[in-house]
Design an enzyme around this catalytic site. Structure first.
Site, short mmCIF file in Angstrom:
data_model
loop_
_atom_site.label_atom_id
_atom_site.label_comp_id
_atom_site.label_asym_id
_atom_site.label_seq_id
_atom_site.Cartn_x
_atom_site.Cartn_y
_atom_site.Cartn_z
N SER A 148 3.23 -11.58 15.45
CA SER A 148 1.94 -11.52 14.88
C SER A 148 1.38 -13.16 14.30
O SER A 148 2.24 -13.86 14.26
CB SER A 148 2.32 -10.97 13.47
OG SER A 148 1.03 -10.84 12.49
N TYR A 161 5.18 -8.21 5.41
CA TYR A 161 4.94 -8.13 6.75
C TYR A 161 5.16 -9.47 7.50
O TYR A 161 5.76 -9.94 8.46
CB TYR A 161 3.37 -7.64 6.92
CG TYR A 161 3.15 -7.64 8.47
CD1 TYR A 161 3.47 -6.37 9.29
CD2 TYR A 161 2.26 -8.56 9.08
CE1 TYR A 161 3.10 -6.26 10.47
CE2 TYR A 161 1.66 -8.31 10.34
CZ TYR A 161 1.97 -7.21 11.11
OH TYR A 161 1.79 -7.08 12.33
P1 NAP Z 1 0.82 0.32 14.72
O1 NAP Z 1 0.06 1.14 13.89
O2 NAP Z 1 1.58 -0.81 14.02
O3 NAP Z 1 2.21 1.42 15.26
C1 NAP Z 1 3.06 1.23 16.23
C2 NAP Z 1 3.87 2.43 16.29
O4 NAP Z 1 5.00 2.63 15.74
C3 NAP Z 1 3.19 3.91 15.69
O5 NAP Z 1 3.26 4.93 16.58
C4 NAP Z 1 3.92 4.14 14.59
O6 NAP Z 1 4.17 5.26 14.14
C5 NAP Z 1 5.38 3.56 15.13
N1 NAP Z 1 6.47 3.55 14.27
C6 NAP Z 1 6.38 3.00 12.91
N2 NAP Z 1 7.63 3.12 12.21
C7 NAP Z 1 8.53 3.59 13.23
C8 NAP Z 1 9.71 3.70 13.23
N3 NAP Z 1 10.85 3.64 12.21
N4 NAP Z 1 10.47 4.15 14.34
C9 NAP Z 1 9.71 4.37 15.36
N5 NAP Z 1 8.31 4.20 15.43
C10 NAP Z 1 7.73 3.64 14.37
O7 NAP Z 1 0.16 0.02 15.98
P2 NAP Z 1 -0.25 -1.37 16.64
O8 NAP Z 1 -1.60 -1.86 15.75
O9 NAP Z 1 -0.64 -0.97 17.89
O10 NAP Z 1 0.83 -2.41 16.62
C11 NAP Z 1 1.93 -2.39 17.22
C12 NAP Z 1 2.69 -3.67 16.85
O11 NAP Z 1 1.87 -5.00 16.93
C13 NAP Z 1 3.34 -3.50 15.50
O12 NAP Z 1 4.63 -4.25 15.47
C14 NAP Z 1 2.36 -4.60 14.78
O13 NAP Z 1 2.81 -5.23 13.76
C15 NAP Z 1 1.99 -5.76 15.83
N6 NAP Z 1 0.92 -6.30 15.79
C16 NAP Z 1 -0.50 -5.82 15.54
C17 NAP Z 1 -1.74 -6.48 15.53
C18 NAP Z 1 -3.07 -5.79 15.29
O14 NAP Z 1 -3.92 -6.50 15.27
N7 NAP Z 1 -3.34 -4.73 15.55
C19 NAP Z 1 -1.60 -7.73 15.55
C20 NAP Z 1 -0.33 -8.17 15.71
C21 NAP Z 1 0.96 -7.69 15.74
P3 NAP Z 1 3.10 5.74 12.74
O15 NAP Z 1 1.84 5.94 13.39
O16 NAP Z 1 3.71 6.88 12.07
O17 NAP Z 1 3.26 4.55 12.00
C1 GCO Z 2 -3.51 -8.26 8.24
C2 GCO Z 2 -3.32 -7.49 9.59
C3 GCO Z 2 -2.57 -8.40 10.41
C4 GCO Z 2 -2.78 -8.00 12.09
C5 GCO Z 2 -1.98 -8.96 12.87
C6 GCO Z 2 -2.34 -10.32 13.03
O1 GCO Z 2 -3.51 -7.23 7.25
O2 GCO Z 2 -3.91 -9.50 7.97
O3 GCO Z 2 -3.05 -6.41 9.73
O4 GCO Z 2 -1.31 -8.78 10.16
O5 GCO Z 2 -2.31 -6.71 11.96
O6 GCO Z 2 -0.37 -8.65 12.74
O7 GCO Z 2 -1.50 -10.70 14.16
#
Ligand code: NAP
Ligand code: GCO
Length: 267
Positions: A148, A161
């Site tokens: 992230s 986080y």
């Molecule tokens: P997300 O909402 O973070 O969800 C990812 C999936 O993981 C969801 O289906 C969630 O289920 C599932 N999950 C949560 N806890 C779990 C567990 N204990 N066992 C199995 N599955 C579980 O979706 P996303 O935004 O696509 O993020 C995916 C990854 O990218 C995460 O690691 C997040 O931190 C990272 N990320 C996201 C962003 C962004 O901007 N979106 C940026 C950087 C990094 P639930 O729906 O029930 O929670």
């Molecule tokens: C926040 C966001 C972020 C992003 C992502 C950034 O609240 O600042 O949720 O943490 O999801 O991980 O890279």
């Protein structure tokens, strides 16, 4: 196809993407499939797995979906065993499942802090530990951790986080250090601000129809001037999963529209 292009192919490989019913995990699974891999995914409950299975089917992608909580070591070990018996040995693991709790630190309970660390840091350890023995035996393996911006930067309300994603960056480097000589590459993707349900609350329109202040902040803070799309993580994921990246190890590939390079616009 020439040898160079073939080095990006995942033909014959089995890839497990955690928490891949929707969002970033879904896009990554779709990309690995397009590059030739057989896809295994899990999610936390049957409803999410069914939602994922229906979405993959609608996209014409054949996948193997399982209910598995990635924080439960026994459940993860069982999943890896079942996959080995029914699909084959996992060549590629993408630790994507994650949660965030946006709570000011002084108001956050230790239980909430622990929960975030458990899903975002302990679980990638548990999943990597479960796939590594067979990767070592097979003589190759790829592990991709989803980091992230918070692996590098802090901000109000995301202490747990940021601690977890910073730790995940170091777990990435340590897996590289410990298993690099076994032809195992462990890298990470560090997505910037991507439009998914996880970030939807930060993009909600205000009552007067204007953009959420955080939405405006991110657009101003990103040289690209916009949020990212999940599909923009597809190319980086295929690269890190393929032989084309065999000498790339312990690296975090930030896919952030330039956020980490930018000091911000002068007022
Ligand atoms: P997300 O909402 O973070 O969800 C990812 C999936 O993981 C969801 O289906 C969630 O289920 C599932 N999950 C949560 N806890 C779990 C567990 N204990 N066992 C199995 N599955 C579980 O979706 P996303 O935004 O696509 O993020 C995916 C990854 O990218 C995460 O690691 C997040 O931190 C990272 N990320 C996201 C962003 C962004 O901007 N979106 C940026 C950087 C990094 P639930 O729906 O029930 O929670
Ligand atoms: C926040 C966001 C972020 C992003 C992502 C950034 O609240 O600042 O949720 O943490 O999801 O991980 O890279």
């Amino acid at each position: 196809m020439n040898d160079f292009m073939r080095s990006f192919s995942l033909e014959g490989k089995i890839a497990w993407v955690t928490g891949a019913s929707y969002g970033i995990g879904y896009a990554i699974a779709k990309a690995l499939h397009a590059a030739g891999a057989t896809i295994v995914f899990n999610d936390i409950n049957q409803e999410l797995v069914d939602k994922g299975l229906a979405a993959y089917k609608a996209d014409g992608i054949d996948v193997h979906g399982y209910v598995c909580d990635v924080t439960d070591e026994d459940a993860v070990q069982n999943l890896v065993k079942t996959v080995a018996e029914t699909v084959g040995v996992i060549d590629i693991l993408v630790n994507n499942a994650g949660i965030i709790k946006r709570i000011p630190m002084t108001e956050m309970s230790a239980a909430d802090f622990r929960k975030v660390i458990d899903v975002d840091l302990n679980a990638p350890f548990i999943c990597a530990k479960a796939v590594l023995p067979a990767m070592i035996e097979k003589g190759h393996g790829k592990i991709i951790n989803i980091c992230s911006m918070m692996s590098e930067l802090g901000r109000e309300t995301v202490s747990a986080y940021a601690a977890a994603k910073g730790g995940l960056k170091m777990l990435t480097r340590n897996i590289c250090s410990e298993f690099g000589d076994k032809n195992i590459q462990c890298n990470a993707i560090g997505p910037g601000y991507i439009a998914t349900p996880q970030t939807a609350p930060l993009r909600e329109r205000q009552a007067d129809g204007s953009r959420h202040p955080f939405d405006q902040f991110i657009i101003a803070r990103t040289p690209a001037g916009r949020w990212g799309d999940t599909e923009e993580l597809m190319g980086p994921a295929v690269f890190l999963a393929s032989d084309a990246s065999n000498f790339v190890n312990g690296h975090v590939l930030y896919v952030d529209g330039g956020i980490l390079a930018y000091i911000g616009k002068q007022p």
